[in-house]
Write a protein that holds these residues in place. Structure first.
Motif, PDB file in Angstrom:
ATOM      1  N   SER A 134       0.819  -1.214   0.000  1.00  0.00           N
ATOM      2  CA  SER A 134       0.000   0.000   0.000  1.00  0.00           C
ATOM      3  C   SER A 134       0.853   1.265   0.000  1.00  0.00           C
ATOM      4  O   SER A 134       0.309   2.373   0.073  1.00  0.00           O
ATOM      5  N   LEU A 135       2.171   1.109  -0.080  1.00  0.00           N
ATOM      6  CA  LEU A 135       3.055   2.268  -0.059  1.00  0.00           C
ATOM      7  C   LEU A 135       3.243   2.839  -1.455  1.00  0.00           C
ATOM      8  O   LEU A 135       3.656   2.133  -2.374  1.00  0.00           O
ATOM      9  N   HIS A 136       2.970   4.125  -1.615  1.00  0.00           N
ATOM     10  CA  HIS A 136       3.224   4.801  -2.883  1.00  0.00           C
ATOM     11  C   HIS A 136       4.695   5.187  -2.950  1.00  0.00           C
ATOM     12  O   HIS A 136       5.261   5.727  -1.998  1.00  0.00           O
ATOM     13  N   LEU A 137       5.326   4.908  -4.074  1.00  0.00           N
ATOM     14  CA  LEU A 137       6.770   5.042  -4.201  1.00  0.00           C
ATOM     15  C   LEU A 137       7.163   6.191  -5.107  1.00  0.00           C
ATOM     16  O   LEU A 137       6.445   6.534  -6.054  1.00  0.00           O
ATOM     17  N   THR A 138       8.326   6.750  -4.827  1.00  0.00           N
ATOM     18  CA  THR A 138       8.965   7.723  -5.702  1.00  0.00           C
ATOM     19  C   THR A 138      10.112   7.032  -6.420  1.00  0.00           C
ATOM     20  O   THR A 138      10.899   6.313  -5.787  1.00  0.00           O
TER      21      THR A 138
END
Length: 532
Positions: A134-138
């Motif tokens: 569920s982690l949005h990444l850069t």
């Protein structure tokens, strides 16, 4: 109930609420020696076997990538990783789109093995933000190397960072790399990883031995389970996002080629319905908020809620339900609830089986024997002949277990259980439970390790399995020591809307004896299949 790993909570799609989990099985005691003859019943097993050692779902796979970690570097940026041994030129062909399972080998500071886990890693095909669970990444690029990070700052000044770096792609588009988790500038977790693109298995087409008869979209929640009775299919859904609450969808399936949705039931504040069963004019729905919701289906197209079980003012979380004879069993956060359903619309609670704290996941019953998948506690055989004196007769456990679902039958005079867990590495185990005090593993069947098995149903000498992203699998278990796949249908397609969770794909399955297989897929809804 949440499936969480003790080492890292972002695993398994950020520890999504455990889905899928409905019981599936015939109402009458299954005997594999009976039934109509078919291709799977020609072999007669003589009951002999060689006991198999149980070693758990994983052994140390060895380091999965050539990258390493810079000692004492808790920045969780590119400086945390040593990529000097990586063939970064090969990364030019590494995958940059689609959905992947990342097998992660957790290691200690010296590189020693701790555990094996799986993370869901998705590249949106529309060029959107990639995510790890569920982690949005850069994304950051340095040559062919890609670094994906997530940073969280807290009000007290603390920080949390996750970082995934690619190392090489020896079999592009698959890639290997390293993962790090840092808190307040300290490296707390380190893993080498390798990817598996989520797609149909190598060499497989959409189907073999099974054909699609119809497909009906379920427009509420996240479809989880199904029960078929009175010419209707009852599909229950759970809430995964607040904008799409779950509930009950009713289909008239008198025309198998064109089921008709006849009713949707949703109750505000009660939208996580994960399991369903029926007896007579009663439909029992497992609710995370209200226990067991009892519906009157004397008019099968128009279910009417008449009560909640066990009742009272305190909330109770029921995850799955199962009916055997005049008994209703419900897996709850208070153990397995037992009800007398001689009068199906007026259940009477008899007792609760709760030898441990925590929630059992599912159960199966044949006569007076109750078989409980007690999650982290293992698989239990219970004498339920006297509901006032429930006695544990035996159990089966293994390292890092999560006992999830089972089916039981008689083969060559022996009582056998087909047991499956849920989570990374979980697969089918075949157990001789004739002597519950001495349970013996006699067979197993695996598909791809990162993808979890889910629900199963024994009909004669065939085992029908809903296997998440692996779709539907039909196994010939006439020789239970060597289950053999005889048919499959790949329900999972990357192009389907809403894909990308770890618990995604085929979940609920029923074979009610009308010549069709009813399957619930989390994205596609209700599928009716037929064996060719």
């Amino acid at each position: 109930m949440n499936w969480t790993h003790s080492r890292r909570t972002i695993l398994l799609a950020s520890a999504l609420t455990l889905l899928g989990c409905p019981s599936s099985g015939p109402t009458d005691p299954p005997d594999a020696s009976t039934g109509e003859p078919d291709a799977s019943t020609a072999y007669e097993w003589d009951g002999s076997y060689v006991p198999l050692k149980e070693t758990g779902n994983w052994s140390d796979p060895g380091r999965l990538s050539a990258c390493t970690f810079v000692p004492s570097n808790g920045a969780c940026d590119l400086s945390t990783f040593d990529l000097s041994a990586c063939n970064t030129d090969s990364l030019v062909n590494a995958g940059t789109g689609g959905q992947y399972m990342l097998t992660a080998r957790d290691e200690d500071p010296a590189g020693g093995y701790l555990a094996t886990n799986v993370m869901q890693f998705n590249f949106p095909n529309d060029g959107g933000t990639p995510n790890l669970g569920s982690l949005h990444l850069t994304e950051q690029r340095e040559g062919n190397v890609r670094l994906y990070t997530n940073h969280t700052a807290f009000a007290d000044g603390g920080t949390r960072r996750s970082a995934l770096v690619t190392c090489e792609a020896p079999q592009a588009p698959e890639f290997t790399g390293c993962y790090a988790f840092c808190r307040n500038g300290k490296l707390l977790a380190a893993s080498t990883v390798k990817s598996d693109r989520v797609a149909w298995r190598a060499g497989e087409s959409e189907a073999s031995g099974l054909e699609l008869v119809s497909e009906s979209y379920v427009d509420i929640g996240y479809p989880a389970d199904i029960y078929v009775t009175k010419g209707h299919a009852y599909v229950v859904s759970v809430t995964m996002v607040t904008s799409k609450p779950g509930g009950l969808t009713v289909f008239d399936v008198s025309n198998k080629a064109a089921p008709v949705k006849v009713k949707t039931v949703q109750i505000p504040g009660d939208t996580y319905w994960n399991g369903v069963w029926a007896k007579g004019d009663a439909l029992y729905v497992a609710s995370a908020n209200k226990g067991v919701n009892v519906f009157d289906i004397s008019d099968p197209a128009d279910p009417k809620l008449i009560r909640n079980l066990p009742g009272g003012s305190s909330a109770i979380n029921v995850h799955t339900v199962f009916v055997e004879g005049n008994r209703l069993y419900a897996a709850s956060n208070s153990g397995v609830l037992l009800f007398d359903v001689t009068r199906p619309l007026e259940p009477v609670e008899l007792n609760r089986y709760a030898p441990f704290p925590g929630q059992p996941h599912d159960m199966f019953a044949v006569g007076d024997q109750l078989y409980v998948n007690y999650a982290f506690r293992g698989y239990m055989v219970v004498d339920a002949s006297n509901p006032n004196d429930l006695r544990t007769l035996g159990s089966f456990t293994y390292p890092w277990q999560y006992s999830h679902h089972n089916a039981v039958g008689t083969f060559a005079g022996r009582t056998l259980a087909f047991e499956g867990g849920e989570g990374p590495g979980e697969h089918l185990r075949v157990l001789d439970i004739t002597d519950p005090a001495n349970i013996v593993k006699i067979g197993s069947f695996r598909l791809r390790a990162p993808i979890s098995i889910h629900n199963m149903l024994l009909v004669g000498k065939k085992l029908y399995v809903a296997w998440y992203q692996e779709g539907v699998r039909v196994l010939d278990v006439s020789n239970p020591t060597q289950p053999t796949q005889v048919a499959y249908y790949n329900t999972w397609r990357e192009s389907d809307p809403g894909r990308g969770a770890y618990f995604d794909g085929a979940m609920g399955i029923r074979v009610p004896g009308d010549g069709f297989i009813y399957v619930v897929d989390t994205s596609r809804g209700l599928l009716l299949l037929r064996e060719k």
